[in-house]
Design a protein around this motif. Structure first.
Motif, PDB file in Angstrom:
ATOM      1  N   PRO A 258      42.920  36.156  35.168  1.00  0.00           N
ATOM      2  CA  PRO A 258      43.530  36.447  34.001  1.00  0.00           C
ATOM      3  C   PRO A 258      44.760  37.255  33.781  1.00  0.00           C
ATOM      4  N   PHE A 259      44.932  38.275  34.611  1.00  0.00           N
ATOM      5  CA  PHE A 259      45.640  39.257  34.566  1.00  0.00           C
ATOM      6  C   PHE A 259      47.004  39.077  35.545  1.00  0.00           C
ATOM      7  N   THR A 260      46.508  38.845  36.741  1.00  0.00           N
ATOM      8  CA  THR A 260      47.706  38.599  37.821  1.00  0.00           C
ATOM      9  C   THR A 260      48.128  36.970  37.927  1.00  0.00           C
ATOM     10  N   GLY A 261      46.993  36.002  37.367  1.00  0.00           N
ATOM     11  CA  GLY A 261      47.503  34.543  37.684  1.00  0.00           C
ATOM     12  C   GLY A 261      47.179  34.282  38.970  1.00  0.00           C
ATOM     13  N   ALA A 262      46.888  35.149  40.165  1.00  0.00           N
ATOM     14  CA  ALA A 262      46.565  34.565  41.589  1.00  0.00           C
ATOM     15  C   ALA A 262      45.267  34.221  41.550  1.00  0.00           C
TER      16      ALA A 262
END
Length: 383
Positions: A258-262
Motif C-alpha cells: 500500500p505504500f510503495t505499490g510494488a
C-alpha cells in the motif's frame, strides 16, 4: 594431467566409443551417430538415479529397522512381566515385600491421575496381562490363602493401569487425527513439546523396592505423556476469530504494497475495524511479548507451545501483560493504526518455529475440527 588419470580416461573412452545406427523408413536410410560423450552423460545420469534410489531405499530400510527395533524393545519389556508362577513364588518368599511393592504401585497411580476418566471403560478388552493377573489371584489364593487379599489388590491395580493406558492411547489418537486434519504433524508437535524448557531434581519412577518399574506402569506413563502433549497442542491451535469484524481487507500472500505499490509478501490477515474495537486471543497460551516492533507498531505475541506463536499488530492499546495466561476469546487489546498502517485494522499472524504460515485455514477449519474432537472426548465445547 598425470599418467594415471590419462589412462583412466582412455579406458573410459574405450567403454563408450562413438556408435552409429541406421534406420530404414519408406525406402530411405538414415544414420544416427551417438558420441561417446553423450553416452557417458547418459550413463552418469542412470548411475546417479540408481545411487539416489539406493540411498532412499537405505533410509527407508533404516527407518523400518528402527521402528521394528522399538516394537521389539517394547515386546521384550512386556515379556519381562512376571507370570503367575513367579508371582506365587514372590508371595511365598516375602509377603511383606509384596505388600510394600503394592503400596508403591498405588502411590504411583495416585500421583499420576486423581481419578479414572468417565469414558476410560469404553472398549475394554481382556489382555494377556490382565488374564495373567487373574491366574495369579487364583494360584495365590490356593497356595497362600492369607495373601489372597493382596493378590486381588494387585489384579485391580493392573486392570486400572491397563484401562487407563488404553484410554490415553485412544484419546491421543483422536487428538492426533484432529491435528492432521488441520495440516499439521502431531508427531512433530509432540517432539517440539519435549524440547521445551524443563528442569528440576531427578526423581526416577519405580514400582518396587529395588528401584525397578513394571513395564505396564512405564507404558502408562508414556501414554499419558503423549496424550497430554497432544491435548496441549490442540488447545494451542488458533481457533477463535481475533477480531469481531467481517471485513477482511488483505489476505495472506503476495500483494501490492500500500505504500510503495510494488509486489510484496503479506504474512498475515488484516481485519478492518474501528479504533478501540476489542482484539481477542485466538487460542490458549501465554503472552510472550508486549511492546513495539518495526513496521508492526504496538504488538502482542502469544506463545501456544510447540513453536506456535500468534501476533497481533497495529494495536491502539494493550489489555494484557507478559506472562499472562489467556484462553481463546480473552480480550488482549484494541484495534488501532500504529506502525506501518494506512488506517485502523488488526494485522494477525500465525508463526510456527519463527516462520509465518497462512492463518486462514486454522480460523476456518479449527473450530469445527476441535469441536468434534472435544465432543468425542467428552469435553465441553468452547467458542
Amino acid at each position: 594431467m598425470n599418467s594415471a588419470a590419462s589412462g583412466s580416461l582412455s579406458r573410459l573412452r574405450a567403454w563408450f566409443p562413438d556408435r552409429e545406427f541406421f534406420m530404414r523408413s519408406q525406402g530411405q536410410v538414415r544414420f544416427i551417430k551417438i558420441t561417446g560423450k553423450v553416452q557417458m552423460i547418459a550413463a552418469s545420469a542412470v548411475i546417479g538415479a540408481l545411487v539416489a534410489w539406493g540411498l532412499s531405499m537405505a533410509v527407508m530400510g533404516w527407518l523400518q529397522y528402527r521402528a521394528a527395533a522399538d516394537r521389539l524393545s517394547l515386546l521384550e519389556r512386556e515379556a519381562q512381566v512376571a507370570n503367575a508362577e513367579e508371582r506365587v513364588g514372590a508371595y511365598r518368599d516375602d509377603i511383606g515385600a509384596v505388600a510394600d511393592d503394592l503400596k508403591r504401585r498405588q502411590t504411583f497411580i495416585e500421583e499420576m491421575v486423581d481419578s479414572l476418566p468417565a469414558d476410560a471403560r469404553e472398549g475394554e478388552t481382556v489382555t494377556d496381562s490382565t488374564s495373567e493377573a487373574s491366574k495369579t489371584v487364583s494360584k495365590v489364593s490356593a497356595a497362600i490363602p492369607e495373601a489372597a487379599a493382596l493378590a486381588r489388590i494387585e489384579a485391580r491395580q493392573l486392570a486400572f493401569v491397563e484401562r487407563l493406558t488404553r484410554y490415553a492411547d485412544r484419546r491421543a489418537e483422536r487428538s492426533a487425527k484432529a491435528i492432521r486434519q488441520l495440516g499439521l504433524d502431531p508427531n512433530a508437535m509432540v517432539r517440539a513439546a519435549g524440547r521445551g524448557a524443563m528442569g528440576g531434581p531427578l526423581e526416577r519412577l519405580s514400582t518396587a523396592r529395588d528401584g525397578s518399574i513394571d513395564p505396564r506402569f512405564e507404558r502408562l506413563g508414556l501414554s499419558l505423556a503423549r496424550m497430554e502433549a497432544l491435548d496441549r497442542s490442540l488447545a494451542g491451535i488458533p481457533q477463535y476469530r481475533p477480531a469481531n469484524v467481517e471485513m477482511l481487507t488483505s489476505s495472506y500472500g503476495v500483494r501490492r504494497d500500500p505504500f510503495t505499490g510494488a509486489a510484496a509478501m503479506h504474512s498475515g490477515l488484516d481485519f478492518r475495524g474501528p479504533i478501540g474495537a476489542p482484539i481477542y486471543a485466538a487460542a490458549k497460551g501465554r503472552v510472550s511479548f508486549v511492546g513495539q516492533r518495526s513496521g508492526y507498531g504496538n504488538v502482542i505475541e502469544i506463545s501456544h507451545g510447540n513453536g506456535m506463536v500468534t501476533r497481533y499488530a497495529h494495536m491502539s492499546h494493550f489489555a494484557s501483560r507478559v506472562g499472562q495466561e489467556v484462553a481463546p476469546g480473552d480480550v488482549i487489546g484494541a484495534i488501532g493504526s500504529t506502525g506501518r498502517s494506512t488506517g485502523p485494522h488488526l494485522h494477525f499472524e500465525v508463526r510456527i518455529n519463527g516462520r509465518a504460515v497462512n492463518p486462514r485455514p486454522f480460523l476456518e477449519a479449527a473450530p469445527h475440527v476441535l469441536k468434534e474432537a472435544r465432543r468425542v472426548q467428552g469435553e465441553p465445547a468452547r467458542g
